[in-house]
Design an enzyme around this catalytic site. Structure first.
Site, PDB file in Angstrom:
ATOM      1  N   GLU A 170       0.800  -1.230   0.000  1.00 10.94           N
ATOM      2  CA  GLU A 170       0.000   0.000   0.000  1.00 10.94           C
ATOM      3  C   GLU A 170       0.839   1.289   0.000  1.00 10.94           C
ATOM      4  O   GLU A 170       0.617   2.188   0.810  1.00 10.94           O
ATOM      5  CB  GLU A 170      -0.974  -0.022   1.187  1.00 10.94           C
ATOM      6  CG  GLU A 170      -1.908  -1.229   1.134  1.00 10.94           C
ATOM      7  CD  GLU A 170      -2.749  -1.427   2.400  1.00 10.94           C
ATOM      8  OE1 GLU A 170      -2.738  -0.570   3.279  1.00 10.94           O
ATOM      9  OE2 GLU A 170      -3.423  -2.479   2.491  1.00 10.94           O
ATOM     10  N   ASN A 211       2.011  -5.078  -3.167  1.00 10.54           N
ATOM     11  CA  ASN A 211       0.627  -5.438  -2.839  1.00 10.54           C
ATOM     12  C   ASN A 211      -0.179  -4.177  -2.521  1.00 10.54           C
ATOM     13  O   ASN A 211       0.279  -3.316  -1.765  1.00 10.54           O
ATOM     14  CB  ASN A 211       0.661  -6.357  -1.598  1.00 10.54           C
ATOM     15  CG  ASN A 211      -0.667  -6.988  -1.260  1.00 10.54           C
ATOM     16  OD1 ASN A 211      -1.336  -7.548  -2.123  1.00 10.54           O
ATOM     17  ND2 ASN A 211      -1.060  -6.917   0.005  1.00 10.54           N
ATOM     18  N   HIS A 247     -10.371  -5.966  -1.854  1.00  8.92           N
ATOM     19  CA  HIS A 247     -11.356  -5.663  -0.809  1.00  8.92           C
ATOM     20  C   HIS A 247     -12.485  -4.899  -1.502  1.00  8.92           C
ATOM     21  O   HIS A 247     -12.340  -3.719  -1.806  1.00  8.92           O
ATOM     22  CB  HIS A 247     -10.740  -4.795   0.291  1.00  8.92           C
ATOM     23  CG  HIS A 247      -9.715  -5.515   1.110  1.00  8.92           C
ATOM     24  ND1 HIS A 247     -10.044  -6.502   2.009  1.00  8.92           N
ATOM     25  CD2 HIS A 247      -8.365  -5.396   1.160  1.00  8.92           C
ATOM     26  CE1 HIS A 247      -8.950  -6.966   2.587  1.00  8.92           C
ATOM     27  NE2 HIS A 247      -7.915  -6.313   2.087  1.00  8.92           N
ATOM     28  N   GLU A 277      -6.269 -10.580  -1.017  1.00  7.98           N
ATOM     29  CA  GLU A 277      -6.996 -10.286   0.232  1.00  7.98           C
ATOM     30  C   GLU A 277      -8.496 -10.160  -0.016  1.00  7.98           C
ATOM     31  O   GLU A 277      -9.165  -9.322   0.587  1.00  7.98           O
ATOM     32  CB  GLU A 277      -6.484  -8.983   0.871  1.00  7.98           C
ATOM     33  CG  GLU A 277      -4.992  -8.948   1.109  1.00  7.98           C
ATOM     34  CD  GLU A 277      -4.521  -7.727   1.902  1.00  7.98           C
ATOM     35  OE1 GLU A 277      -5.360  -6.987   2.453  1.00  7.98           O
ATOM     36  OE2 GLU A 277      -3.290  -7.519   1.962  1.00  7.98           O
ATOM     37  N   ASP A 279     -12.304  -9.925   0.030  1.00  5.79           N
ATOM     38  CA  ASP A 279     -13.530 -10.066   0.818  1.00  5.79           C
ATOM     39  C   ASP A 279     -14.566  -9.118   0.232  1.00  5.79           C
ATOM     40  O   ASP A 279     -14.225  -8.223  -0.550  1.00  5.79           O
ATOM     41  CB  ASP A 279     -13.332  -9.879   2.337  1.00  5.79           C
ATOM     42  CG  ASP A 279     -12.553  -8.639   2.719  1.00  5.79           C
ATOM     43  OD1 ASP A 279     -12.510  -7.674   1.930  1.00  5.79           O
ATOM     44  OD2 ASP A 279     -12.000  -8.617   3.834  1.00  5.79           O
TER      45      ASP A 279
HETATM   46  O1  9MR Z   1      -7.038  -7.583   8.955  1.00  5.39           O
HETATM   47  C1  9MR Z   1      -5.961  -6.881   9.536  1.00  5.39           C
HETATM   48  C2  9MR Z   1      -6.369  -6.320  10.891  1.00  5.39           C
HETATM   49  O2  9MR Z   1      -6.629  -7.392  11.780  1.00  5.39           O
HETATM   50  C3  9MR Z   1      -5.247  -5.436  11.423  1.00  5.39           C
HETATM   51  O3  9MR Z   1      -5.698  -4.800  12.620  1.00  5.39           O
HETATM   52  C4  9MR Z   1      -4.844  -4.384  10.395  1.00  5.39           C
HETATM   53  C5  9MR Z   1      -3.627  -3.587  10.880  1.00  5.39           C
HETATM   54  O4  9MR Z   1      -2.511  -4.417  11.015  1.00  5.39           O
HETATM   55  O5  9MR Z   1      -4.510  -4.995   9.163  1.00  5.39           O
HETATM   56  C6  9MR Z   1      -5.556  -5.754   8.608  1.00  5.39           C
HETATM   57  O6  9MR Z   1      -5.122  -6.322   7.375  1.00  5.39           O
HETATM   58  C7  9MR Z   1      -4.872  -5.413   6.312  1.00  5.39           C
HETATM   59  C8  9MR Z   1      -3.708  -5.949   5.515  1.00  5.39           C
HETATM   60  O7  9MR Z   1      -2.611  -6.184   6.355  1.00  5.39           O
HETATM   61  C9  9MR Z   1      -3.352  -5.006   4.391  1.00  5.39           C
HETATM   62  N1  9MR Z   1      -4.486  -4.704   3.549  1.00  5.39           N
HETATM   63  C10 9MR Z   1      -5.694  -4.303   4.246  1.00  5.39           C
HETATM   64  C11 9MR Z   1      -6.044  -5.310   5.328  1.00  5.39           C
HETATM   65  C12 9MR Z   1      -7.363  -4.954   6.007  1.00  5.39           C
HETATM   66  O8  9MR Z   1      -7.264  -3.719   6.642  1.00  5.39           O
END
Ligand code: 9MR
Length: 359
Positions: A170, A211, A247, A277, A279
């Protein structure tokens, strides 16, 4: 261990499932009962393997530790996993030069026991940083040394077990500019190239990914991602592929044609792609619940069709697999049902839609 989980889950299913079929797991000769449609079919992982892709999910460490059903469905249906949080900077280096790989090691061990690939996630992100990073004051050289040490230590630790890394996550903002972060501010835009070179140095065999989210179809952000990775290739940076997070929601999702076109232009650069990822948020959808589930299923189906249509698309990974454990209700504060199994580990229409797409 797996046999025990299988037996436990089989008993649970005897009491809870309305339809179940005896199937054979691909990884061993053991027979177990898992939820399947009336006709009886093989696990998603076996269907996916026949189509030349991997299928998987992000893993919630606590659920894996505490819920036999969670572990059983994960190990039965999928052949690739991503630790949802346990390989992030705050989890792996909570204090300067103090590394903790205990939870991530347990997830990797589970993957090995179930013949699953692991997506290492993630080495460099603006988020999930320990406070010693976010509240520290570092010179450019100091922060470069910290980042190099972090990447080299983590990738080396998993040199023989993790072959796929989301090196940078990101880094592009929603308007297509380079996202502001401590890395961008203190090191400068070339932190991305450096991160990939250090990861490659630590494990030359690893497949290194950039990513990001909201760059799956066509538009400003996916153009920016395309230009970013094209520039990296021109500079000889060892990037292997692009992760399309996916997402999406039942109200917004990119068209199959756009996703295919985007994947194809990345493939034309010589890169692989993975859906990393996926959903489907449903909470903003004004339709009745049954309709939302059908719409959700159709969106999963379309994304799988896009991946299968492009040879360079090598994996389809969701951000979890059961509605019992999803980041979306926590993040939004509202109930949701974004994944392919319900909160009781029963397959939803989206599960059957993926099955259908893979057949
Ligand atoms: O699902 C993840 C959540 O449990 C964490 O609190 C958050 C921060 O570390 O990250 C979420 O996962 C993210 C992923 O690492 C990167 N892309 C977006 C995902 C959803 O926010």
């Amino acid at each position: 261990m797996k046999r025990t989980l299988g037996i436990v889950f089989s008993f649970l299913l005897l009491f809870t499932a309305c339809s179940s079929t005896t199937v054979q797991n691909s990884s061993s000769t053991e027979v177990a009962s898992i939820p399947t449609p009336p006709g009886g079919v093989t696990a998603l992982r076996d269907l996916a393997q026949k189509r030349g892709i991997a299928i998987g999910a992000a893993v919630d460490y606590n659920a894996l530790q505490n819920e036999p059903q969670y572990a059983y469905v994960l190990g039965s249906e999928f052949n690739i996993l991503t630790p949802e949080n346990m390989m992030k900077f705050d989890a792996t280096e909570p204090e300067p030069n103090v590394f903790n790989f205990v939870p991530a090691d347990a997830i990797v061990k589970f993957a090995q026991q179930h013949h699953m690939l692991v997506r290492g996630h993630t080495l460099v992100w603006y988020n999930a940083l320990p406070t010693w990073i976010t509240s520290g004051t570092f010179s450019r050289d100091q922060l470069m040394a910290i980042l190099k040490q972090h990447i080299m230590t983590e990738v080396s630790h998993y040199r023989s077990t993790v072959n796929i890394w989301d090196v940078v996550n990101e880094a592009i903002a929603d308007n297509g500019s380079l996202r502001q972060s401590i890395w961008e501010r203190v090191i400068g835009p070339d932190y991305l190239d450096m991160a990939f070179r250090w990861a490659h140095e630590a494990n030359p065999q690893a497949h290194l990914f950039y990513n990001d989210y909201a760059g799956e179809g066509l538009g400003t952000k996916s153009d920016a991602i395309y230009n970013l990775v094209k520039g990296m290739l021109q500079r000889g940076v060892p990037i292997y592929g692009v992760g399309l997070q996916m997402h999406v929601s039942t109200r917004y999702y990119p068209s199959t044609q756009e996703v295919i076109a985007n994947m194809q232009r990345l493939a034309a650069l010589g890169l692989k792609v993975q859906i990393t990822e996926m959903d489907v948020k449903t909470q903003d959808d004004p339709n009745p619940p049954a309709q939302r589930l059908q719409d959700e299923a159709q969106i999963y189906h379309a994304a799988m069709i896009a991946c299968l249509a492009v040879k360079a698309c090598e994996a389809f990974v969701m951000w979890g697999f059961t509605d019992k454990h999803s980041w979306i209700p926590i993040f939004t504060g509202h109930a949701d049902a974004p994944l392919i199994f319900d909160t009781n580990y029963q397959p939803k229409p989206a599960f059957f839609a993926l099955q259908q797409a893979l057949k």
